[in-house]
Every structure is written in C-alpha cells, then in structure tokens.
Write a protein that holds these residues in place. Structure first.
Motif, mmCIF file in Angstrom:
data_model
loop_
_atom_site.group_PDB
_atom_site.id
_atom_site.type_symbol
_atom_site.label_atom_id
_atom_site.label_comp_id
_atom_site.label_asym_id
_atom_site.label_seq_id
_atom_site.Cartn_x
_atom_site.Cartn_y
_atom_site.Cartn_z
ATOM 1 N N GLU A 5 60.416 34.069 51.239
ATOM 2 C CA GLU A 5 59.717 32.852 51.658
ATOM 3 C C GLU A 5 58.225 33.124 51.838
ATOM 4 O OE1 GLU A 5 58.997 28.936 52.809
ATOM 5 O OE2 GLU A 5 60.724 29.814 51.800
ATOM 6 N N LYS A 6 57.912 34.295 52.398
ATOM 7 C CA LYS A 6 56.512 34.666 52.605
ATOM 8 C C LYS A 6 55.796 34.801 51.259
ATOM 9 C CE LYS A 6 53.784 38.055 55.087
ATOM 10 N NZ LYS A 6 53.817 39.237 55.955
ATOM 11 N N GLN A 7 56.436 35.410 50.260
ATOM 12 C CA GLN A 7 55.832 35.546 48.936
ATOM 13 C C GLN A 7 55.616 34.179 48.288
ATOM 14 O OE1 GLN A 7 58.829 38.193 47.388
ATOM 15 N NE2 GLN A 7 57.445 39.965 47.473
ATOM 16 N N ARG A 8 56.553 33.267 48.490
ATOM 17 C CA ARG A 8 56.396 31.918 47.934
ATOM 18 C C ARG A 8 55.234 31.185 48.615
ATOM 19 N NH1 ARG A 8 61.959 32.523 47.782
ATOM 20 N NH2 ARG A 8 62.324 31.455 49.731
ATOM 21 N N LYS A 9 55.116 31.343 49.939
ATOM 22 C CA LYS A 9 54.004 30.709 50.666
ATOM 23 C C LYS A 9 52.661 31.277 50.208
ATOM 24 C CE LYS A 9 56.194 29.331 54.998
ATOM 25 N NZ LYS A 9 56.229 29.541 56.460
ATOM 26 N N LEU A 10 52.627 32.604 49.999
ATOM 27 C CA LEU A 10 51.398 33.241 49.550
ATOM 28 C C LEU A 10 51.013 32.738 48.159
ATOM 29 C CD1 LEU A 10 49.112 35.289 49.896
ATOM 30 C CD2 LEU A 10 50.667 37.045 49.000
ATOM 31 N N ALA A 11 51.983 32.651 47.258
ATOM 32 C CA ALA A 11 51.704 32.157 45.908
ATOM 33 C C ALA A 11 51.200 30.715 45.955
ATOM 34 C CB ALA A 11 52.962 32.260 45.042
ATOM 35 N N ALA A 12 51.792 29.885 46.820
ATOM 36 C CA ALA A 12 51.356 28.487 46.943
ATOM 37 C C ALA A 12 49.937 28.405 47.513
ATOM 38 C CB ALA A 12 52.330 27.712 47.832
ATOM 39 N N LEU A 13 49.615 29.262 48.487
ATOM 40 C CA LEU A 13 48.275 29.278 49.078
ATOM 41 C C LEU A 13 47.238 29.713 48.046
ATOM 42 C CD1 LEU A 13 46.312 29.069 51.447
ATOM 43 C CD2 LEU A 13 46.996 31.397 52.111
ATOM 44 N N ILE A 14 47.543 30.752 47.288
ATOM 45 C CA ILE A 14 46.602 31.231 46.266
ATOM 46 C C ILE A 14 46.392 30.159 45.204
ATOM 47 C CG2 ILE A 14 46.268 32.947 44.437
ATOM 48 C CD1 ILE A 14 47.680 34.958 46.316
ATOM 49 N N ALA A 15 47.460 29.469 44.833
ATOM 50 C CA ALA A 15 47.330 28.380 43.853
ATOM 51 C C ALA A 15 46.455 27.256 44.419
ATOM 52 C CB ALA A 15 48.705 27.849 43.469
ATOM 53 N N ARG A 16 46.601 26.951 45.706
ATOM 54 C CA ARG A 16 45.793 25.903 46.332
ATOM 55 C C ARG A 16 44.321 26.294 46.397
ATOM 56 N NH1 ARG A 16 46.578 25.371 52.230
ATOM 57 N NH2 ARG A 16 44.394 25.839 52.473
ATOM 58 N N LEU A 17 44.046 27.584 46.595
ATOM 59 C CA LEU A 17 42.675 28.067 46.680
ATOM 60 C C LEU A 17 42.048 28.300 45.307
ATOM 61 C CD1 LEU A 17 43.053 30.649 49.604
ATOM 62 C CD2 LEU A 17 41.983 28.382 49.699
ATOM 63 N N SER A 18 42.823 28.182 44.274
ATOM 64 C CA SER A 18 42.360 28.476 42.922
ATOM 65 C C SER A 18 41.075 27.736 42.528
ATOM 66 C CB SER A 18 43.479 28.186 41.920
ATOM 67 O OG SER A 18 43.092 28.548 40.631
ATOM 68 N N PRO A 19 40.931 26.444 42.817
ATOM 69 C CA PRO A 19 39.686 25.750 42.444
ATOM 70 C C PRO A 19 38.473 26.198 43.256
ATOM 71 C CG PRO A 19 41.462 24.183 42.894
ATOM 72 C CD PRO A 19 41.934 25.522 43.342
ATOM 73 N N CYS A 20 38.698 27.023 44.270
ATOM 74 C CA CYS A 20 37.632 27.442 45.173
ATOM 75 C C CYS A 20 37.170 28.867 44.916
ATOM 76 C CB CYS A 20 38.122 27.370 46.620
ATOM 77 S SG CYS A 20 38.860 25.804 47.083
ATOM 78 N N THR A 21 37.627 29.493 43.832
ATOM 79 C CA THR A 21 37.305 30.904 43.620
ATOM 80 C C THR A 21 36.930 31.191 42.167
ATOM 81 O OG1 THR A 21 39.613 31.484 43.167
ATOM 82 C CG2 THR A 21 38.886 31.662 45.442
ATOM 83 N N VAL A 22 36.090 32.186 42.018
ATOM 84 C CA VAL A 22 35.759 32.748 40.708
ATOM 85 C C VAL A 22 35.737 34.258 40.904
ATOM 86 C CG1 VAL A 22 34.058 32.909 38.844
ATOM 87 C CG2 VAL A 22 34.328 30.757 40.102
ATOM 88 N N ALA A 23 36.343 34.986 39.983
ATOM 89 C CA ALA A 23 36.347 36.443 40.060
ATOM 90 C C ALA A 23 35.732 37.024 38.797
ATOM 91 C CB ALA A 23 37.773 36.960 40.238
ATOM 92 N N TRP A 24 35.014 38.128 38.954
ATOM 93 C CA TRP A 24 34.412 38.837 37.832
ATOM 94 C C TRP A 24 34.644 40.323 38.051
ATOM 95 C CZ3 TRP A 24 30.516 42.532 38.105
ATOM 96 C CH2 TRP A 24 29.960 42.933 36.895
ATOM 97 N N THR A 25 35.096 41.023 37.018
ATOM 98 C CA THR A 25 35.355 42.459 37.116
ATOM 99 C C THR A 25 34.891 43.154 35.849
ATOM 100 O OG1 THR A 25 37.316 42.012 38.451
ATOM 101 C CG2 THR A 25 37.141 44.209 37.528
ATOM 102 N N ASN A 26 34.297 44.337 36.016
ATOM 103 C CA ASN A 26 33.873 45.158 34.894
ATOM 104 C C ASN A 26 34.260 46.602 35.189
ATOM 105 O OD1 ASN A 26 32.587 46.048 32.536
ATOM 106 N ND2 ASN A 26 30.607 46.207 33.526
ATOM 107 N N ASP A 27 35.288 47.104 34.492
ATOM 108 C CA ASP A 27 35.719 48.500 34.616
ATOM 109 C C ASP A 27 35.123 49.290 33.474
ATOM 110 O OD1 ASP A 27 37.560 48.169 36.785
ATOM 111 O OD2 ASP A 27 38.968 47.287 35.377
ATOM 112 N N ARG A 28 34.756 50.534 33.736
ATOM 113 C CA ARG A 28 34.328 51.372 32.627
ATOM 114 C C ARG A 28 34.403 52.838 32.998
ATOM 115 N NH1 ARG A 28 28.106 50.593 31.178
ATOM 116 N NH2 ARG A 28 28.345 52.623 30.255
ATOM 117 N N ALA A 29 34.497 53.658 31.960
ATOM 118 C CA ALA A 29 34.436 55.109 32.122
ATOM 119 C C ALA A 29 33.217 55.591 31.355
ATOM 120 C CB ALA A 29 35.704 55.755 31.578
#
Length: 198
Positions: free
Chosen positions: A82-106
């Motif tokens: 139930e906790k995992q489902r609540k977390l997934a629903a919360l992240i989906a609700r926050l989706s329009p409020c976030t932008v992520a950028w990542t750059n990995d390199r060696a």
C-alpha cells in the motif's frame, strides 16, 4: 529505465530543498482591474520553459541535448505494498511540477584541479544565470574520501527552484539538476513529505 525508488530519491532532494523555500501560493484578485491586469501579464513560466532553459544552457556548455526528463509517471510494481502504491500515486501527482536533468560520464584523464564534467556544470550554471536563474545561497563543495568531491548549488526563477549537484569519484562523475515548482511542493502534507523521505 529508472525505477519508482530512483524517482523518489530525486523527489526527496527536491522536498528537502522546498522545505527551505518561501511559500509561493497565489491569491485571486479581488477587483476587476486586478483581473484585467492579470490577464494582460505574460504567460506563466512552466515546466516546458524550465526544460527549454536547461537544454539551451546544456548545449551552450557543450553537453549533449536530450538529458532532461519532465516529471515522472511511475506505475506501482505488481504486488506492491500500500505504501508503494501511495508513493507511486504521489510521484505521478507531482510529475507536472518537476524537471530532472542528468549527465553521467567517465573521463580517462580527469584534470588534477577540477573534473572536466564539473567544469561543464559550471558553464551550464553560468548559462542558466544568463537566462535569469538567480543563485540562492552559497554553493558548497566538499571532499568525499581521497578521490572525490560533492558539489551543490541552488538557483531560483519565477516560482521554480533548481537543485544542482555534482559527484566526482576518480574518473567517473555525475552532474544533475532537479527542478521543482515551489507552489506545488509547498502544498505537500507532512504525511506526503514523510512518504518521500522513507
């Protein structure tokens, strides 16, 4: 593909930063002149604008395009709690409020003074500043063991907060930025913030 737990990690960083930002909630205008003035004001600065700023700043810094991700749309894992489902629903609700950028390199031959990708992040942040992002507080860089560093900086623009990070360990590095809409994260309940912290 990133998992729900990975999405939660970068959202936790955002929640921690949002806890220190001031409220940005709007109030409805109380008179017709204010309504007309609001209608004549420029369009709000939104998620796609944040993405455009990040990608333009990255290109100007010599970093490949296409490293930004708008929000997230996690699905709870089959048979999840139930906790995992609540977390997934919360992240989906926050989706329009976030932008992520990542750059990995060696890098096979990192500079003795500063890792090449760390220099690129400096250029990216400088380019963002030229696009109206204002640094909020002091940037911090601390050593991690004998072969690494951890850098953080915070920038703000039109109701959004950008949390920049850079990790270096020997020849490997990762630069990332998590951008959150202040008003959206200010509305999190204590229970929701605790869910992201777990």
């Amino acid at each position: 593909m990133r998992t729900t737990r990975t999405k939660a990690r970068w959202l936790v960083t955002a929640v921690a930063g949002a806890a220190f930002s001031s409220g940005c909630g709007s109030t409805a205008p109380s008179n017709p002149a204010a309504v007309a003035s609001a209608a004549a004001s420029p369009a709000p600065f939104g998620q796609l604008d944040v993405q455009a700023d990040l990608e333009a700043a990255a290109v100007a810094a010599g970093i490949p395009e296409g490293l930004t991700e708008l929000g997230s749309d996690p699905s709870p894992e089959p048979g999840g709690t139930e906790k995992q489902r609540k977390l997934a629903a919360l992240i989906a609700r926050l989706s329009p409020c976030t932008v992520a950028w990542t750059n990995d390199r060696a890098d096979s031959a990192p500079s003795a003074s500063k890792h090449p990708s760390r220099k690129q992040l400096d250029f990216l942040l400088s380019n963002l500043a030229a696009r109206g992002w204002k640094q909020s507080g002091a940037a911090k860089e601390v050593p991690v063991g004998d072969h690494g560093t951890y850098f953080t900086a915070t920038y703000k623009k039109q109701g959004w907060t950008l949390y920049a990070r850079h990790n270096t360990l020997s020849a490997w590095s990762q630069s990332s930025a998590t951008v959150t809409e202040d008003a959206c994260f200010d509305r999190l309940t204590d229970e929701e913030a605790a869910l992201l912290d777990d």
